[in-house]
Enzyme design. Structure first.
Site, mmCIF file in Angstrom:
data_model
loop_
_atom_site.group_PDB
_atom_site.id
_atom_site.type_symbol
_atom_site.label_atom_id
_atom_site.label_comp_id
_atom_site.label_asym_id
_atom_site.label_seq_id
_atom_site.Cartn_x
_atom_site.Cartn_y
_atom_site.Cartn_z
ATOM 1 N N GLY A 279 0.883 -1.313 -0.192
ATOM 2 C CA GLY A 279 0.529 -0.347 0.166
ATOM 3 C C GLY A 279 0.625 1.189 0.273
ATOM 4 N N TYR A 280 1.951 1.286 0.978
ATOM 5 C CA TYR A 280 2.628 2.201 1.060
ATOM 6 C C TYR A 280 3.408 2.684 -0.417
ATOM 7 C CZ TYR A 280 6.891 5.349 2.876
ATOM 8 O OH TYR A 280 7.470 6.578 3.115
ATOM 9 N N ALA A 281 4.131 1.357 -1.078
ATOM 10 C CA ALA A 281 4.729 1.767 -2.176
ATOM 11 C C ALA A 281 3.697 2.209 -3.283
ATOM 12 C CB ALA A 281 4.936 0.502 -3.568
ATOM 13 N N LYS B 174 3.017 5.588 -3.554
ATOM 14 C CA LYS B 174 4.462 6.820 -3.177
ATOM 15 C C LYS B 174 5.477 6.155 -4.631
ATOM 16 C CE LYS B 174 5.599 8.428 0.361
ATOM 17 N NZ LYS B 174 5.731 10.356 0.964
#
Length: 267
Positions: free
Chosen positions: A169-171, A174
């Protein structure tokens, strides 16, 4: 008191002659960590800083650090997930400083966790505080950046990990920021607005908390950095951003630069 005032005026005069003399920079999430480091570094190069974030006490602390060496800074409350708050902040910054030259989109909520554990609400907050906030702020600031503007957005090398477990999710959010930045670089380059991305690894409060609670993983992570240390928020990250925003980097546009001691390979 008079001597102190005189010294401050001298320092301010010196700062106006530096790389970013009298440019105005809006930095989100500037109350601590990487955002604070960038704010201090840009202020040391003469920029006047709009220190933006949610927590007034932290914003004021950053301003005090900048005022201590004769820099100019003003706190501005912003909720980057709220359109009205974001609009009000940009208008207040321009009204206070008379213009805007640099935008640094640093603030971000991080949707971390395995896919089966990550909730839609957490991923949505990552989207709203990341790509959507970046998109919104870039468009709001565009009219003021035309002619002599620099946008610095923050991404992550999480998508380059050989094992992305827990970072999907973070990747994802970003990487969306990187795509928006590359697009802005192409569409707004003719307006002399430069748009670039940094992917930092720095000893921020967030990384410190993570390392404290995950010591084995943190040590393994550190071992993957060729320089064998985490970056300093001011000296390693902030100073490089100051150079990116200066005329020394006037041909730099549309690039993603990993400030991570050599950890990630973006090729």
């Amino acid at each position: 008191m008079e001597q102190q005032k005189h010294n401050t005026e001298l320092n301010s005069a010196k700062l106006s002659d530096t790389k970013l003399g009298n440019k105005v920079a809006l930095i989100t999430g500037a109350g601590q960590g990487v955002g604070q480091g960038i704010a201090i570094a840009l202020a040391k190069q003469g920029a006047r800083i709009a220190v933006a974030g949610r927590t007034e006490a932290k914003l004021k602390q950053t301003c005090e650090l900048i005022h201590a060496f004769g820099g100019e800074a003003q706190p501005f409350i912003i909720d980057i997930t709220d359109a009205a708050s974001t609009t009000d902040c940009v208008e207040a910054v321009v009204s206070h400083f008379g213009g805007l030259n640099i935008l640094v989109n640093n603030a971000q909520e991080s949707p971390l966790g395995l896919l089966n554990e990550l909730t839609e609400i957490e991923l949505e907050r990552g989207w709203q505080s990341g790509p959507m906030a970046t998109f919104r702020l870039m468009k709001l600031c565009y009219p003021y950046l035309k002619g002599d503007g620099s946008i610095i957005n923050l991404a992550s090398s999480a998508s380059k990990r050989w094992d992305m477990s827990g970072y999907g999710g973070y990747a994802a959010v970003k990487e969306a920021i990187r795509s928006l930045t590359r697009t802005a670089a192409n569409e707004w380059g003719p307006d002399n607005i430069r748009s670039n991305v940094i992917l930092p690894v720095a000893k921020s409060p967030g990384l410190g908390w993570w390392a404290e609670h995950n010591p084995e993983e943190a040590q393994a992570f550190l071992n993957t950095i060729p320089l064998q240390r985490f970056g300093d928020c001011v000296d390693d990250i902030g100073q490089f951003v100051a150079m990116m925003c200066s005329d020394e980097s006037r041909y730099l546009n549309g690039q993603s630069i990993a400030l991570d001691g050599g950890q990630a390979y973006l090729g």
